[in-house]
Each structure stands twice: as structure tokens, then as C-alpha cells.
Write a protein that holds these residues in place. Structure first.
Motif, short mmCIF file in Angstrom:
data_model
loop_
_atom_site.label_atom_id
_atom_site.label_comp_id
_atom_site.label_asym_id
_atom_site.label_seq_id
_atom_site.Cartn_x
_atom_site.Cartn_y
_atom_site.Cartn_z
N SER A 1 17.48 1.45 11.84
CA SER A 1 17.35 1.18 13.27
C SER A 1 16.65 2.31 14.02
N ARG B 1 22.96 -3.81 13.15
CA ARG B 1 21.71 -3.05 13.22
C ARG B 1 20.79 -3.61 14.31
N ILE C 1 19.32 -1.67 17.85
CA ILE C 1 17.92 -1.58 18.29
C ILE C 1 17.77 -2.13 19.70
#
Length: 829
Positions: free
Chosen positions: A403, A450, A454
Motif C-alpha cells: 500500500s 490494504r 490506500i
């Protein structure tokens, strides 16, 4: 029942579903149903019409099948849930778009499976068509069911449903097998005989056979194909609503995660002569002004920048634009941006996959950060403001969370280019016959964690972040690497109502999870687990013609070491096992070849003057189920087919200058729709009528046309909608004259004010009885909810179409200088 009737069976249900034009057919380019046909085949990409009509495999196979004498080829797509419900409640089977033939009455059903999550749609199509779901239960009077496409390289999960799976280029199946099947059927062969012939093909897998190794077919005549695509032009907007020319099949690069790259090996380029012929057909016969030069990696076509530059010069004056949907940054020239932006700036899309150079080497796809930035800076000078990036999470080459690296990559680009960025995230899915087929897939919860990390970090950076459902990716992986047990899981999900799983709004996660729980084994853990190098894999019997297992293992080891594998070339330095005998890379095209191809004649347009034109047209039958926006697009394309060059709007995406007086609601027929067009090359009104009627789809026809005076600067432009006074309608009923008489009495009550005050009286200008209906003059009073349909619904206590009412607009009327209704042709000068 062999066929369905639009009038008797479908009229009452079409207007109760979304986009009824999905199910009516009647598109421009349909071949006549007449002829001597021995064998019939129904082709399907098992998804909604707008997805199926965008599928390149269906387009190519439909074209190929139409060239076989004695073969009748028709299309069937998946119904949306609302239409499926209507079919089941009215006990109607699913039918083809060409002749409304019931699916069960075909000899063969061919499914192109481009995505694993369409499998429940395939079952819905079979079930609604009256075909048994299980291949071993089909009697002699049911079709043979064949599946093909890149998502059946592991055919095992489909074995219980299909009679066989074909691996490889579909053109080979048509040429090798279908032509012989036509002759066999002509001689009286039955289902069993036809299936026996199909199973003799080396490229055919069947769950009922124990072939050791099925060999994928590769069509080596791809580079010189010249037959233009004959697929009907969609009447409603397809997902990819443009012409498609496949300029290259396969990809030279061999990204290690990519199933399509392996499936379509070796890569073959199309000769520019064939490309030009296809573009001519798509522009002048189909009417497309957007052409996609498609392949897995369009930038690797030899001298692609030279080709695009010449295409732009040849077609720009027609408002035709070209797109390159699959460009790799490492093979994209900066100056090509100005060429593809000449007419229309389509979006810039970059499939980065993973941000760090060492990780990129692992997947065999390098994307330089510096070149990406240089491309975007150049794009800004050409007028682009937005770019889209694709990333994958969970690639198998590194442990931990990627990420932070993805965010850093994006923020660097954002800072240096100042462009609006759209980031799309998806979860890596290991596929059969790829170097990563042994890899573990990321669990749903870890993937979602993940992705959310982000999104949070980019939330304040003016970056749009979207993502593909981690659950959908998990489901895709479970099917892609599944064994026979997955077939039962799929069927149970279908029985419980799973449909259109590729669509976020329809994917029912709770339903699938309940099916997993009831399976009696750990479906999720088994689906995503790592496979051992020495483990027997379910798809091993379908390896023939694909990259060899030893090559895939070698590629896996190179991935772990971060080593790049050179691209495929004619002189191969890294044999994967696909090229042998006559199967080989085809990449020999030069700039001289391209330049010579542009000497091929270009279709000439009508000659004439720049004029404005008022015209009327009828909209009946199947066309009544097309929306106003659909009709606008149909006329835009028909103009180009007829040889007319429209004037265009200015702006980011220019469009032909065309306007309509008063668009109709769905389901209402008309004999007098009014429209206005500006043309650069009008010959005369009579020719306009004749030319347009030759190229309009079924149900649309130009009735009258009148050139208008050219607008003088400083005077007020008159718009057709601003002149609209109202319409004359004819109301009929399929239930008989008694219903008409009753309706007339109710209208009379409103007119005399003796009934309940409904608010409709001011719009009811006049009415009178006809032999078989009622003529109603309805004034446009611009009050919400006051229209002819709502008036009839109020009178009848039900939707008019459900009570057998047929509504026809007899005349569209303009307001003259005295405020009275009159023909547009008398008012507009």
C-alpha cells in the motif's frame, strides 16, 4: 413453441422492464432470416445485451458463421432480473434476437466465456431456454452446448453443464468443424452424430472423455483476414459503443500474471490492408465515428504511431476518432498523443500493476516512473486533464503490504504533473496455464484492508480511488482454479438466485457465502491456497497448445529472482512450447506496407451544399422500445452510412448538430416525429429520404424532408422544442372495440367536467371516435405529470400497456404565430 411473438407475447411485458430494447433485436445490419439452413447455432456472451454486443469474440464468431452456407447464426444474451421474472411469470422461454426463436430449438449453443463470474448467467440462459442444466441429462431434441474463451482454460468446473469446451481461436472451429456439421445435418444426422464429430477435434475437451491432452487451436491466417465484421450495429448503447478493429492477437511480452497472453499465443499482427478495409466498413457501413484499435498491447503493433498518424489524416474531416485502449507505457511514443487527440480526447489509462521496479521485473512488466511522468506532462500540453491508473494488490512476489509504495508512486506523479488522477485497485487472481498458477491468492479481508489503507492516504489528495470487489476476485479465483466440485457450488448458487455476479449491484455475497458453508468442504481456503509444483492440477488435460509446464516453472523461478524474460519475436530465444509446426509469431509489417495500404480507395461522400434540414420520421414496431437517446445515436450513425457529413458541435467531444422536437416515451409508436439536422453536403430532400431509409434499422423511416433557410447572424435561432404545441394521438386496444367505447366515455366525462377533477382537462384539446380507436389532440401544458400516458393510466386504473392499449402519435404539432397548432413544415422556414 418454436418462436415468440412480439405482438402477442412480449408487448405487455416489455414496458415493465428496464431497457426493453435489449430484447427486441431489429438492429441495422441484420441478415434476412430467409434461406435454406440445415444447422442453427445460437451465440452468446452470457451477460446483458450491452456487454454481449461489446464482446469481440461474439463479433468475430458471428461474422465467421454468417459466411458458412447452410448455417443459421443468431444471438442470445442474458436477461436482466426484471425480464427473467416476467418471462417466468408469463411462462415464456428465452429467445433469439434475430427471429425470436426459442433457445431449445437450436442445434448448438455456443458460449464465449471471457469472465468466470458470468457462469451463473450461462445457467440462467439454459434454464430459461428450456435446456437441461446437466449435459448428461439432455435428450436428442436439445441443443449441444459448447463453451470457449480464455476463462475456460480450466474447463473442469464447467464440465457438468456443457457438452464440451473448445480451446483456441474460434475461427478454427468454424472452418474445421461447423462446415462439416452443416453437411452432416443436411444428411439427417442427429444430436449424437453431431456431438461425436465435434469431440473428434483436438481442441475439444469433454468431461465425458478421457483425452490425455487437448491441443489448443491457433489460427495462423489472422494476419491476412479481410472479411469485414457483419455483426448488427446495436440499437441501444453497448458498453463499448464504438467500432473495434483487432489489429493484433496475442501479446509479445508475456506478463506472468496474464492469462490472456498465454491463451492467445503466439502473437500475430494484422496486415494494414485488412485494418483499412475493416475501418472503412465500420465507418461507412456501420456508421461508427469512434474506432478502437484493439489488442492486448496495441503499442506493440509495428510503427503504430505511423499507422495512427495516417489514419487521423484520412478520417479526421469526418469527425472519426481513434483509440488505443491497451497501451504499455514502455512501448508508447509521446507524439502519438497528439494524433489520438485530434478529434476526441478519450481517457488516458495506464496499467501499472505494481509500483517498484524490482516488483515489476518479477511480473515481467516494467513501467518507468520517469516515462510515466513525461507522458502525462506531454498529455497536459495536448489538453488532457485526467489519467487513470490500474494497480494490483497481492501479487505473489513479495510478502507484506504494498500500500505505501502505491501511494508514494501516485503522490509523486500527482505532484509533478498536477493532473486529476483516478486509481483503480484490484486483487491479483492466479489463473491456470500462467507462471503464477501455483501462487496463493490474497484473502478477502486482507485485500480489503490494504485497499482501504490506500483510500485513506489518498483521501485528501484530490485523487479518485475505486476498487474491484475483493469478494468478486476471490470468487473468480475459486472458479478459475476449481475442480469438479466447483460445478456443484456454482449450480447451488444459481438455484438460490445468483445472477449477474460480474455486476456490483447484483453480486449477492451472502448468498454465495451460504453456498460455501453448505458445500461440505472449505471452499474459500481451498480456492485461494498455494499449489505445489508436483501437485496434479485439475486443468492439466487442457495444457496442449498452451505454454509447457516446464516453461511455466522456469518463469516462476525467474519471477522470484526478479529476472525479465525477453519479448516474443520471430527468432525465438525463449521457447515456451506454443510455437511448433506451422504455429509461429507473425510480426512482419513495415512502414512501407502501411503506406501502401493507404492507397486503398476511400468511400466517397455525397456532394452538395451546407444546409439545414427539417425532417419527419416514423417510429414503429421494435423501434418503439428504443429511448430518445438511442434514436439520436441511430440517426447519427445512419447519416454516415448514407454518405452525409454532419456539422459538429464544438468542445471536448464534438457531436453532430441534430435536435428533436418532442421525444417520445418508451412504447409509444409514431408516424410523425420531427427533427432538425445541419449537413455540410446535402444534395436534395428526396435523396435524403431515400438514402436514409436504406440505412435505418427496422421500425424507423424518414417520411418527409425540407431544406431550411440558412441562419443569418444577428437573428434569433428557433429551436424545435420551443415551438412544440402538442400532438395528435390515436388510441387503440387489442382487447376489442368494447374497451375503446368504454375509454371514449371516460374521456367524454373529463371533457364535460362531470367526473372527478383530475387536472388533465386543460391538456385535452379535442377527441373523436374512429373506426377502431380514438383520436385525441393533446396540448403540451408543461405541467409535471400531465401527459397522455398518465391520463390513460388514470382513466383505466392501470398502466395502459398492461390493458392492451396501443398508442400512436399521429402528428407532432408546432405553435404558429397566432398561437394555433400547425405542422412544423408550415411553421419552420
Amino acid at each position: 413453441m418454436d418462436t415468440i411473438s412480439l405482438e402477442k407475447d412480449l408487448r405487455k411485458i416489455l414496458l415493465s422492464v428496464e431497457k426493453p430494447g435489449r430484447y427486441t433485436g431489429g438492429e441495422y445490419g441484420l441478415r434476412s432470416a430467409d434461406g435454406d439452413y440445415s444447422l442453427s447455432i445460437a451465440l452468446s456472451y452470457p451477460d446483458l445485451y450491452e456487454i454481449g454486443m461489446s464482446n469481440l469474440a461474439v463479433r468475430l464468431l458471428y461474422t465467421r458463421c454468417q459466411s458458412v452456407a447452410g448455417l443459421r447464426c443468431e444471438r442470445i444474451f442474458a436477461p436482466a432480473p426484471d425480464f427473467e421474472e416476467q418471462l417466468r411469470s408469463h411462462d415464456l422461454p428465452l429467445f433469439s434476437l434475430e427471429t425470436y426463436r426459442v433457445l431449445k430449438r437450436f442445434d448448438i449453443i455456443g458460449f464465449s466465456i471471457g469472465y468466470e463470474l458470468t457462469v451463473t448467467n450461462m445457467l440462467a440462459i439454459l434454464d430459461l431456454g428450456g435446456v437441461h442444466l446437466h449435459a448428461d441429462e439432455r435428450p436428442d431434441d436439445e441443443p449441444i452446448v459448447i463453451a470457449g474463451g480464455p476463462s475456460v482454460v480450466n474447463p473442469v468446473p464447467y464440465g457438468r453443464f456443457v457438452d464440451c469446451v473448445y480451446l483456441g481461436d474460434g475461427e478454427m472451429f468454424v472452418d474445421h468443424c461447423l462446415k462439416e456439421l452443416v453437411e452432416l445435418k443436411r444428411k439427417g444426422a442427429g444430436r449424437k452424430d453431431l456431438l461425436e464429430r465435434i469431440l473428434k477435434e483436438e481442441a475439444v475437451w469433454s468431461g465425458s472423455l478421457s483425452k490425455k491432452n487437448v491441443r489448443k487451436y491457433v489460427w495462423m491466417d489472422f494476419h491476412r483476414e479481410t472479411a469485414p465484421p457483419l455483426l448488427p450495429v446495436p440499437s441501444i448503447a453497448a458498453a463499448h459503443d464504438h467500432g473495434i478493429v483487432e489489429i493484433m492477437r496475442g501479446c509479445p511480452h508475456g506478463c506472468r500474471f496474464c492469462s490472456a497472453s498465454g491463451y492467445y499465443r503466439p502473437y500475430r499482427i494484422k496486415h494494414p490492408d485488412a485494418i483499412i478495409r475493416e475501418i472503412e466498413h465500420l465507418v461507412f457501413t456501420c456508421g461508427y465515428r469512434r474506432i478502437s484499435l484493439a489488442s492486448l498491447s496495441s503499442g506493440d503493433y509495428p510503427s503504430i504511431d505511423f499507422l495512427v498518424n495516417l489514419l487521423v489524416k484520412r478520417y479526421t474531416h469526418l469527425g472519426v476518432s481513434f483509440g488505443l485502449p491497451s497501451l504499455r507505457i514502455d512501448s508508447m511514443a509521446l507524439h502519438i498523443l497528439s494524433d489520438i487527440a485530434e478529434v476526441r480526447k478519450s481517457g488516458l489509462t495506464f496499467a501499472i500493476e505494481t509500483p517498484l521496479e524490482s516488483w515489476q521485473k518479477g511480473i515481467n512488466k516494467t513501467v518507468s516512473l520517469q516515462k510515466t511522468i513525461a507522458l502525462l506532462k506531454e498529455a497536459r500540453t495536448q489538453g488532457w486533464k485526467k489519467a487513470k491508473f490500474y494497480f494490483m494488490i497481492g501479487l505473489p512476489l513479495y510478502s507484506g503490504d504494498e500500500s505505501d509504495e502505491i501511494v508514494d508512486f501516485i503522490l509523486t506523479i500527482k505532484k509533478q504533473t498536477r493532473m486529476q488522477l483516478h486509481i483503480n485497485l484490484s486483487t491479483f487472481v492466479p489463473k491456470a496455464h500462467t507462471p503464477f498458477q501455483w501462487a496463493r491468492q490474497l484473502a478477502e479481508e486482507d485485500a480489503l484492508r490494504r485497499i482501504m489503507a490506500i483510500k485513506r492516504r489518498l483521501a485528501g489528495e484530490s485523487c479518485k480511488v475505486t476498487y474491484h470487489s475483493p469478494f468478486a476476485s476471490m470468487l473468480e479465483g475459486i472458479i478459475a482454479r476449481g475442480d469438479r466440485r466447483i460445478g456443484e457450488v456454482i449450480e447451488n448458487a444459481f438455484v438460490r438466485g445468483a445472477r449477474l455476479d460480474a455486476w456490483e449491484e447484483y453480486l449477492n455475497r451472502d448468498l454465495w457465502r451460504s453456498v460455501f458453508r453448505d458445500a461440505g468442504w472449505d471452499v474459500e481456503s481451498e480456492g485461494i491456497r498455494k499449489r505445489g509444483f508436483h501437485e496434479k492440477l485439475p486443468w492439466e488435460s487442457s495444457a496442449g497448445g498452451m505454454s509447457s509446464t516446464s516453461y511455466l516453472k522456469k518463469e516462476w523461478r525467474r519471477a522470484v529472482r526478479g529476472e525479465l524474460t525477453p519479448s516474443c519475436r520471430t527468432q525465438c530465444k525463449n521457447p515456451c512450447g506454443v510455437c511448433r509446426d506451422k504455429t509461429a509469431v507473425c510480426d512482419t509489417v513495415t512502414e512501407t506496407d502501411i503506406e501502401k495500404s493507404f492507397t486503398l480507395p476511400m468511400k466517397s461522400l455525397v456532394t452538395g451544399k451546407e444546409r439545414k434540414l427539417l425532417f419527419s420520421f416514423s417510429k414503429k414496431g421494435k423501434a418503439a422500445y428504443l429511448s430518445h437517446l438511442n434514436c439520436m445515436h441511430l440517426f447519427e450513425r445512419a447519416l454516415l452510412r448514407a454518405g452525409y457529413h454532419a456539422c459538429f458541435t464544438s468542445g471536448y467531444n464534438p457531436k453532430p448538430v441534430i435536435s428533436f422536437a418532442a421525444p417520445l416515451a418508451l412504447g409509444i409508436e409514431s408516424r410523425d416525429e420531427i427533427a432538425h439536422i445541419e449537413l455540410r453536403n446535402l444534395d436534395d430532400a428526396a435523396s435524403f429520404i431515400d438514402r436514409m431509409n436504406e440505412v435505418l434499422p427496422e421500425g424507423l423511416a424518414v417520411r418527409e424532408a425540407k431544406p431550411l433557410k440558412n441562419w443569418v447572424a444577428g437573428t434569433k435561432k428557433v429551436s424545435l422544442p420551443s415551438l412544440y404545441w402538442g400532438s395528435d394521438y390515436i388510441v387503440r386496444s387489442s382487447e376489442g372495440i368494447a374497451t375503446v367505447i368504454h375509454l371514449y366515455a371516460r374521456i367524454n366525462e373529463v371533457n364535460e367536467g362531470s367526473g372527478e377533477d383530475s387536472g388533465f382537462a386543460p391538456a385535452l384539446e379535442a377527441f373523436f371516435m374512429m373506426n377502431d380507436g380514438i383520436c385525441v389532440r393533446w396540448k403540451n401544458i408543461e405541467q409535471k405529470g400531465i401527459n397522455i400516458q398518465s391520463f390513460l393510466k388514470w382513466l383505466l386504473g392501470n398502466d395502459p400497456h398492461e390493458t392492451g392499449i396501443h398508442l400512436l402519435r399521429h402528428a407532432t404539432l408546432a405553435e404558429n404565430n397566432e398561437g394555433q397548432p400547425e405542422s412544423y413544415f408550415n411553421v419552420v422556414e
